[in-house]
Scaffold this motif. Structure first.
Motif, PDB file in Angstrom:
ATOM      1  N   ARG A  36       5.508  -2.335  -8.201  1.00  0.00           N
ATOM      2  CA  ARG A  36       5.682  -1.627  -6.669  1.00  0.00           C
ATOM      3  C   ARG A  36       6.041  -0.578  -6.984  1.00  0.00           C
ATOM      4  N   GLN A  37       5.504   0.290  -5.844  1.00  0.00           N
ATOM      5  CA  GLN A  37       5.475   1.599  -6.033  1.00  0.00           C
ATOM      6  C   GLN A  37       5.967   2.400  -4.467  1.00  0.00           C
ATOM      7  N   LEU A  38       7.149   2.780  -4.456  1.00  0.00           N
ATOM      8  CA  LEU A  38       7.622   3.412  -3.298  1.00  0.00           C
ATOM      9  C   LEU A  38       6.811   4.786  -2.920  1.00  0.00           C
ATOM     10  N   GLU A  41       7.142   7.834  -5.504  1.00  0.00           N
ATOM     11  CA  GLU A  41       8.185   7.444  -6.846  1.00  0.00           C
ATOM     12  C   GLU A  41       6.954   6.575  -7.886  1.00  0.00           C
ATOM     13  N   GLY A  42       7.567   6.340  -8.967  1.00  0.00           N
ATOM     14  CA  GLY A  42       6.806   5.689  -9.779  1.00  0.00           C
ATOM     15  C   GLY A  42       6.583   4.243  -9.920  1.00  0.00           C
ATOM     16  N   LEU A  43       5.896   3.741 -10.721  1.00  0.00           N
ATOM     17  CA  LEU A  43       5.552   2.335 -10.786  1.00  0.00           C
ATOM     18  C   LEU A  43       6.801   1.349 -11.139  1.00  0.00           C
ATOM     19  N   LYS A  44       7.301   0.423 -10.361  1.00  0.00           N
ATOM     20  CA  LYS A  44       8.354  -0.363 -11.053  1.00  0.00           C
ATOM     21  C   LYS A  44       8.044  -1.925 -11.175  1.00  0.00           C
ATOM     22  N   PHE A  45       8.342  -2.045 -12.471  1.00  0.00           N
ATOM     23  CA  PHE A  45       7.887  -3.340 -13.014  1.00  0.00           C
ATOM     24  C   PHE A  45       8.461  -4.568 -12.184  1.00  0.00           C
ATOM     25  N   MET A  46       7.809  -5.560 -11.882  1.00  0.00           N
ATOM     26  CA  MET A  46       8.309  -6.828 -11.095  1.00  0.00           C
ATOM     27  C   MET A  46       8.008  -7.933 -11.971  1.00  0.00           C
ATOM     28  N   ASP A  86      10.653  -3.347   2.247  1.00  0.00           N
ATOM     29  CA  ASP A  86       9.668  -4.101   1.480  1.00  0.00           C
ATOM     30  C   ASP A  86       8.222  -3.013   1.500  1.00  0.00           C
ATOM     31  N   SER A  87       8.251  -2.315   2.232  1.00  0.00           N
ATOM     32  CA  SER A  87       7.176  -1.408   2.554  1.00  0.00           C
ATOM     33  C   SER A  87       6.774  -0.556   1.335  1.00  0.00           C
ATOM     34  N   ALA A  88       5.775  -0.736   0.665  1.00  0.00           N
ATOM     35  CA  ALA A  88       5.380  -0.117  -0.439  1.00  0.00           C
ATOM     36  C   ALA A  88       3.957  -0.421  -0.853  1.00  0.00           C
ATOM     37  N   GLY A 110      -4.621  -1.441  -5.412  1.00  0.00           N
ATOM     38  CA  GLY A 110      -3.303  -1.639  -4.676  1.00  0.00           C
ATOM     39  C   GLY A 110      -3.283  -2.342  -3.327  1.00  0.00           C
ATOM     40  N   THR A 111      -2.271  -3.005  -2.875  1.00  0.00           N
ATOM     41  CA  THR A 111      -2.003  -3.341  -1.481  1.00  0.00           C
ATOM     42  C   THR A 111      -0.992  -2.600  -0.949  1.00  0.00           C
ATOM     43  N   ARG A 112      -1.102  -1.911   0.222  1.00  0.00           N
ATOM     44  CA  ARG A 112      -0.193  -1.149   0.835  1.00  0.00           C
ATOM     45  C   ARG A 112       0.344  -2.027   1.965  1.00  0.00           C
ATOM     46  N   LEU A 113       1.828  -2.339   1.767  1.00  0.00           N
ATOM     47  CA  LEU A 113       2.248  -3.311   2.588  1.00  0.00           C
ATOM     48  C   LEU A 113       3.208  -2.325   3.550  1.00  0.00           C
ATOM     49  N   THR A 114       3.146  -2.659   4.835  1.00  0.00           N
ATOM     50  CA  THR A 114       3.764  -1.839   5.820  1.00  0.00           C
ATOM     51  C   THR A 114       4.477  -2.853   6.741  1.00  0.00           C
ATOM     52  N   VAL A 115       5.879  -2.679   6.675  1.00  0.00           N
ATOM     53  CA  VAL A 115       6.675  -3.814   7.431  1.00  0.00           C
ATOM     54  C   VAL A 115       7.067  -3.001   8.802  1.00  0.00           C
ATOM     55  N   VAL A 116       6.817  -3.598   9.798  1.00  0.00           N
ATOM     56  CA  VAL A 116       7.068  -2.595  11.391  1.00  0.00           C
ATOM     57  C   VAL A 116       8.178  -3.526  11.998  1.00  0.00           C
TER      58      VAL A 116
END
Lengths: 116, 108
Positions: A36-38, A41-46, A86-88, A110-116
């Protein structure tokens, strides 16, 4: 030989809905990693998966998040009851079984998730 | 498990040099370096295998010290095109993890 395919590229969800992100690894690759990447910011291992097996999920939040990599089909990262945080961008990478040898891991777009 | 990179961010003027470090808490078999441009996926730069190996890619080179469980990426005479986020990826056995990332900005 197609690269790592992620879909959708962009996903918009309302708070409380479920998000399902797909990753098809490169042909011959049996290892999949989710990051996940905010923004800025950097890549955060999931999670790190092999087919039908979770190797390391130490980076996964304890609730609402799950991942699988079935024998057939893509790897799925599922986020239930999404919240704005969770948007990232969610990146998937795949590698062959022997990553320690002279090979590389390939990233999807990548998949860009946007939570509205 | 995730290797730690330093610095987190660096700003350079064109022509200056930079060093990015990657450290792991586990014994390493290999180190990979990637660069990510804004809005894109990370792209592979090079791989270093066990044995104190050094490699170069244009004016970007790297070293791998498996005893210290760390690798360094050297960017010399930086160009504007070097801007991006640099990630190391470390392999240990059959496991592989990407680092926390270093944002590099080259300004004129």
């Amino acid at each position: 030989n197609a690269g790592v395919m992620q879909n959708p590229r962009h996903l918009v969800r309302r708070r409380g809905q479920e998000a399902r992100l797909r990753c098809s690894p490169m042909k011959g690759h049996s290892h999949v990693y989710w990051y996940r990447q905010l923004p800025e910011e950097g890549l955060k291992f999931m999670v790190y998966l092999q087919k039908e097996n979770i190797i390391d999920e130490s980076g996964m939040p304890k609730e609402r998040f799950s991942a699988e990599f079935p024998k057939e089909g893509p790897s799925i990262l599922r986020i239930q009851q999404v919240v704005r945080g969770d948007s990232a961008a969610y990146f998937c990478a795949s590698s062959p079984p022997s990553i320690g040898s002279n090979t590389e891991a390939f990233f999807g777009q990548g998949t860009r998730l946007t939570v509205v | 498990q995730q290797p730690v990179q330093s610095p987190q961010a660096v700003i350079l003027r064109e022509g200056e040099d930079a060093v990015i470090n990657c450290s792991s808490s586990k014994a390493l078999y290999s180190v990979h370096w990637y660069r990510q441009k804004h809005g894109e996926a990370p792209v592979f730069l090079m791989i270093l295998l066990k044995g104190g190996e050094q490699k170069g890619h244009e004016k970007i080179s790297a070293s791998f010290n498996e005893k210290k469980q760390q690798s360094s990426l050297y960017l010399t005479a930086s160009q504007l095109s070097y801007s991006g986020t640099y990630f190391c990826g470390t392999g240990a056995g059959n496991q592989f993890y990407f680092g926390t990332g270093t944002s590099l900005t080259v300004i004129p």
